[in-house]
Write a protein that holds these residues in place. Structure first.
Motif, PDB file in Angstrom:
ATOM      1  N   ARG A   1       0.765  -1.132  -0.018  1.00 47.63           N
ATOM      2  CA  ARG A   1       0.027  -0.018   0.049  1.00 47.63           C
ATOM      3  C   ARG A   1       1.128   1.436   0.063  1.00 47.63           C
ATOM      4  O   ARG A   1       1.941   1.339   0.639  1.00 47.63           O
ATOM      5  CB  ARG A   1      -1.076   0.064   1.090  1.00 47.63           C
ATOM      6  N   ASN A   2       0.535   2.033  -0.866  1.00 50.57           N
ATOM      7  CA  ASN A   2       1.171   3.302  -0.956  1.00 50.57           C
ATOM      8  C   ASN A   2       0.681   4.421   0.391  1.00 50.57           C
ATOM      9  O   ASN A   2       0.056   3.866   0.946  1.00 50.57           O
ATOM     10  CB  ASN A   2       1.289   3.998  -2.252  1.00 50.57           C
ATOM     11  N   ARG A   3       1.176   5.689   0.333  1.00 55.82           N
ATOM     12  CA  ARG A   3       0.970   6.486   1.381  1.00 55.82           C
ATOM     13  C   ARG A   3      -0.662   6.863   1.244  1.00 55.82           C
ATOM     14  O   ARG A   3      -1.134   7.309   2.337  1.00 55.82           O
ATOM     15  CB  ARG A   3       1.750   7.780   1.292  1.00 55.82           C
ATOM     16  N   THR A   4      -1.207   6.839   0.217  1.00 58.60           N
ATOM     17  CA  THR A   4      -2.657   6.997   0.158  1.00 58.60           C
ATOM     18  C   THR A   4      -3.479   5.803   0.295  1.00 58.60           C
ATOM     19  O   THR A   4      -4.733   5.886   0.300  1.00 58.60           O
ATOM     20  CB  THR A   4      -3.036   7.636  -1.216  1.00 58.60           C
ATOM     21  N   GLY A   5      -2.883   4.818   0.858  1.00 68.27           N
ATOM     22  CA  GLY A   5      -3.695   3.329   0.815  1.00 68.27           C
ATOM     23  C   GLY A   5      -3.877   2.848  -0.373  1.00 68.27           C
ATOM     24  O   GLY A   5      -4.596   1.429  -0.020  1.00 68.27           O
ATOM     25  N   ARG A   6      -3.506   3.169  -1.409  1.00 63.48           N
ATOM     26  CA  ARG A   6      -3.819   2.252  -2.713  1.00 63.48           C
ATOM     27  C   ARG A   6      -2.787   1.006  -2.729  1.00 63.48           C
ATOM     28  O   ARG A   6      -1.680   1.296  -2.497  1.00 63.48           O
ATOM     29  CB  ARG A   6      -3.671   3.271  -3.903  1.00 63.48           C
TER      30      ARG A   6
ATOM     31  N   ARG B   1       9.502 -20.915   0.270  1.00 66.18           N
ATOM     32  CA  ARG B   1       8.121 -20.871   0.343  1.00 66.18           C
ATOM     33  C   ARG B   1       7.758 -19.391   0.068  1.00 66.18           C
ATOM     34  O   ARG B   1       7.984 -18.463   0.853  1.00 66.18           O
ATOM     35  CB  ARG B   1       7.507 -21.449   1.570  1.00 66.18           C
ATOM     36  N   LEU B   2       6.811 -19.230  -0.960  1.00 67.36           N
ATOM     37  CA  LEU B   2       6.140 -17.883  -0.968  1.00 67.36           C
ATOM     38  C   LEU B   2       5.395 -17.151  -0.063  1.00 67.36           C
ATOM     39  O   LEU B   2       4.429 -17.433   0.361  1.00 67.36           O
ATOM     40  CB  LEU B   2       5.283 -17.965  -2.348  1.00 67.36           C
ATOM     41  N   THR B   3       6.110 -16.306   0.537  1.00 69.35           N
ATOM     42  CA  THR B   3       5.545 -15.607   1.774  1.00 69.35           C
ATOM     43  C   THR B   3       5.940 -14.278   1.988  1.00 69.35           C
ATOM     44  O   THR B   3       7.335 -13.976   1.888  1.00 69.35           O
ATOM     45  CB  THR B   3       5.819 -16.490   3.135  1.00 69.35           C
ATOM     46  N   VAL B   4       5.270 -13.455   2.814  1.00 65.35           N
ATOM     47  CA  VAL B   4       5.882 -12.302   3.338  1.00 65.35           C
ATOM     48  C   VAL B   4       6.189 -12.083   4.647  1.00 65.35           C
ATOM     49  O   VAL B   4       6.659 -10.974   5.314  1.00 65.35           O
ATOM     50  CB  VAL B   4       5.093 -10.910   2.995  1.00 65.35           C
ATOM     51  N   GLU B   5       5.900 -13.165   5.506  1.00 68.23           N
ATOM     52  CA  GLU B   5       5.992 -13.083   6.916  1.00 68.23           C
ATOM     53  C   GLU B   5       7.516 -12.795   7.420  1.00 68.23           C
ATOM     54  O   GLU B   5       7.591 -12.418   8.378  1.00 68.23           O
ATOM     55  CB  GLU B   5       5.645 -14.601   7.422  1.00 68.23           C
ATOM     56  N   ASP B   6       8.491 -13.394   6.648  1.00 66.79           N
ATOM     57  CA  ASP B   6       9.819 -12.964   7.103  1.00 66.79           C
ATOM     58  C   ASP B   6      10.659 -11.702   6.766  1.00 66.79           C
ATOM     59  O   ASP B   6      11.707 -11.590   7.009  1.00 66.79           O
ATOM     60  CB  ASP B   6      10.786 -14.106   6.591  1.00 66.79           C
ATOM     61  N   ASP B   7       9.798 -10.846   5.913  1.00 62.69           N
ATOM     62  CA  ASP B   7      10.341  -9.691   5.398  1.00 62.69           C
ATOM     63  C   ASP B   7      10.602  -8.569   6.904  1.00 62.69           C
ATOM     64  O   ASP B   7       9.777  -8.123   7.592  1.00 62.69           O
ATOM     65  CB  ASP B   7       9.193  -8.828   4.645  1.00 62.69           C
ATOM     66  N   PRO B   8      12.019  -8.246   7.001  1.00 60.53           N
ATOM     67  CA  PRO B   8      12.201  -7.425   8.195  1.00 60.53           C
ATOM     68  C   PRO B   8      11.591  -6.229   8.277  1.00 60.53           C
ATOM     69  O   PRO B   8      11.375  -5.596   9.323  1.00 60.53           O
ATOM     70  CB  PRO B   8      13.627  -7.525   8.291  1.00 60.53           C
ATOM     71  N   ASP B   9      11.245  -5.582   7.110  1.00 62.86           N
ATOM     72  CA  ASP B   9      10.604  -4.532   7.079  1.00 62.86           C
ATOM     73  C   ASP B   9       9.231  -4.277   7.209  1.00 62.86           C
ATOM     74  O   ASP B   9       8.496  -3.336   7.332  1.00 62.86           O
ATOM     75  CB  ASP B   9      11.027  -3.751   5.764  1.00 62.86           C
ATOM     76  N   GLY B  10       8.688  -5.507   7.130  1.00 63.90           N
ATOM     77  CA  GLY B  10       7.324  -5.810   6.997  1.00 63.90           C
ATOM     78  C   GLY B  10       6.329  -4.667   6.218  1.00 63.90           C
ATOM     79  O   GLY B  10       5.083  -4.232   6.536  1.00 63.90           O
ATOM     80  N   GLU B  11       6.799  -4.407   4.915  1.00 63.61           N
ATOM     81  CA  GLU B  11       6.164  -3.348   4.024  1.00 63.61           C
ATOM     82  C   GLU B  11       5.244  -3.731   3.221  1.00 63.61           C
ATOM     83  O   GLU B  11       4.015  -3.212   2.801  1.00 63.61           O
ATOM     84  CB  GLU B  11       7.303  -2.794   3.326  1.00 63.61           C
ATOM     85  N   ALA B  12       5.326  -5.220   2.889  1.00 65.06           N
ATOM     86  CA  ALA B  12       4.408  -5.827   1.810  1.00 65.06           C
ATOM     87  C   ALA B  12       3.150  -6.644   2.418  1.00 65.06           C
ATOM     88  O   ALA B  12       3.376  -7.033   3.745  1.00 65.06           O
ATOM     89  CB  ALA B  12       5.246  -6.829   0.958  1.00 65.06           C
ATOM     90  N   GLU B  13       2.018  -6.602   1.719  1.00 64.27           N
ATOM     91  CA  GLU B  13       0.814  -7.366   2.452  1.00 64.27           C
ATOM     92  C   GLU B  13       0.598  -8.636   1.966  1.00 64.27           C
ATOM     93  O   GLU B  13       0.209  -9.550   2.564  1.00 64.27           O
ATOM     94  CB  GLU B  13      -0.432  -6.301   2.243  1.00 64.27           C
ATOM     95  N   ASP B  14       1.518  -9.058   0.624  1.00 64.13           N
ATOM     96  CA  ASP B  14       1.209 -10.242   0.053  1.00 64.13           C
ATOM     97  C   ASP B  14       2.177 -10.505  -0.930  1.00 64.13           C
ATOM     98  O   ASP B  14       2.731  -9.404  -1.454  1.00 64.13           O
ATOM     99  CB  ASP B  14      -0.227 -10.557  -0.215  1.00 64.13           C
ATOM    100  N   ALA B  15       2.398 -11.671  -1.300  1.00 61.18           N
ATOM    101  CA  ALA B  15       3.373 -11.777  -2.231  1.00 61.18           C
ATOM    102  C   ALA B  15       2.521 -12.906  -3.229  1.00 61.18           C
ATOM    103  O   ALA B  15       2.228 -13.966  -2.679  1.00 61.18           O
ATOM    104  CB  ALA B  15       4.713 -12.757  -1.780  1.00 61.18           C
ATOM    105  N   LEU B  16       2.641 -12.850  -4.501  1.00 63.89           N
ATOM    106  CA  LEU B  16       1.846 -13.714  -5.386  1.00 63.89           C
ATOM    107  C   LEU B  16       2.876 -14.101  -6.574  1.00 63.89           C
ATOM    108  O   LEU B  16       3.512 -13.542  -7.224  1.00 63.89           O
ATOM    109  CB  LEU B  16       0.805 -12.895  -6.032  1.00 63.89           C
ATOM    110  N   TRP B  17       2.513 -15.294  -7.224  1.00 60.72           N
ATOM    111  CA  TRP B  17       3.014 -15.502  -8.453  1.00 60.72           C
ATOM    112  C   TRP B  17       2.251 -15.092  -9.636  1.00 60.72           C
ATOM    113  O   TRP B  17       1.074 -15.276  -9.568  1.00 60.72           O
ATOM    114  CB  TRP B  17       3.216 -17.181  -8.383  1.00 60.72           C
ATOM    115  N   VAL B  18       2.902 -14.580 -10.552  1.00 57.24           N
ATOM    116  CA  VAL B  18       2.329 -13.743 -11.637  1.00 57.24           C
ATOM    117  C   VAL B  18       3.003 -14.241 -12.872  1.00 57.24           C
ATOM    118  O   VAL B  18       4.151 -14.030 -12.901  1.00 57.24           O
ATOM    119  CB  VAL B  18       2.023 -12.385 -11.706  1.00 57.24           C
ATOM    120  N   ARG B  19       1.978 -14.639 -14.081  1.00 54.49           N
ATOM    121  CA  ARG B  19       2.779 -14.992 -15.211  1.00 54.49           C
ATOM    122  C   ARG B  19       3.481 -13.790 -15.736  1.00 54.49           C
ATOM    123  O   ARG B  19       3.125 -12.787 -15.768  1.00 54.49           O
ATOM    124  CB  ARG B  19       1.600 -15.442 -16.210  1.00 54.49           C
ATOM    125  N   VAL B  20       4.937 -14.031 -16.405  1.00 53.68           N
ATOM    126  CA  VAL B  20       5.725 -13.157 -16.751  1.00 53.68           C
ATOM    127  C   VAL B  20       4.852 -12.242 -17.769  1.00 53.68           C
ATOM    128  O   VAL B  20       5.021 -11.121 -18.097  1.00 53.68           O
ATOM    129  CB  VAL B  20       6.925 -13.738 -17.401  1.00 53.68           C
TER     130      VAL B  20
END
Length: 208
Positions: A71-76, A143-162
């Motif tokens: 989420r950016n500073r405006t919440g988007r 394993r795809l996860t954001v739980e171990d991100d030390p900054d805790g900035e991301a809400e989720d991580a997803l696989w997306v086709r290139v």
């Protein structure tokens, strides 16, 4: 569009970075530094990250990349590539591998250079010249996860086709990097084979 030239093919021993499509270079003229307001100090920052890819079963050219939702500073919500600052005496390559692992949970190894995003922004007390090195990596574990991100900035991580990244990523510069990756995959069977070598199983969550 040019593809990376092996280091051994260049006099300086460095690989050539391809120019992204769209008619806009990723590098910004350093002369723009002079445009910084005189009353604000100029600070240089270097980061690294990129696309870590896993193969998909649809065919030899089908790959997905780990992408973050923030989420950016405006919440988007914004779709963006994993990346972060160099630490200590890290090289950009070392930082890219570490940051991608920390932010997405996926361990990878660099297979190619994608490009450099070079831009300016102004904070409350400084003018920042930001350089971000991007690489294409092969997923090798984790394993795809954001739980171990030390900054805790991301809400989720997803696989997306290139081949869908250019439509999903929020920033034009990162969209162009995705187009570079797609072009490299289409033009290099050796790269496709390397990305599929020793592929590991990963969960396949539904995309929003």
């Amino acid at each position: 569009m040019s593809t990376p030239v092996p280091a051994s093919d260049r006099p300086d021993g460095r690989p050539e970075v391809p120019t992204p499509p769209g008619g806009a270079p990723l590098r910004v003229n350093p002369a723009r530094r002079a445009a910084a307001p005189a009353h604000l100090p100029v600070v240089d920052e270097t980061s690294a990250g990129g696309l870590v890819l896993r193969p998909e079963p649809e065919g030899p050219g089908a790959f997905s990349a780990a992408v973050l939702l923030r989420r950016n500073r405006t919440g988007r919500l914004e779709w963006c590539l994993p990346k972060g600052h160099l630490e200590g005496r890290e090289t950009p390559q070392e930082a890219a591998v570490r940051e991608i692992h920390e932010e997405t949970g996926i361990r990878g190894s660099i297979q190619a250079e994608l490009g450099v995003i070079d831009y300016w922004f102004t904070g409350e007390d400084r003018r920042v010249h930001k350089v971000v090195h991007h690489y294409l990596l092969r997923a090798e574990g984790g394993r795809l996860t954001v739980e171990d991100d030390p900054d805790g900035e991301a809400e989720d991580a997803l696989w997306v086709r290139v081949d869908e990244l250019s439509e999903r990523l929020s920033y034009p510069n990162e969209q162009r990097l995705a187009a570079v990756a797609l072009d490299l995959l289409a033009s290099s069977s050796g790269l496709r084979d390397a990305l599929r070598a020793d592929a590991f199983p990963t969960e396949r969550p539904d995309l929003p």
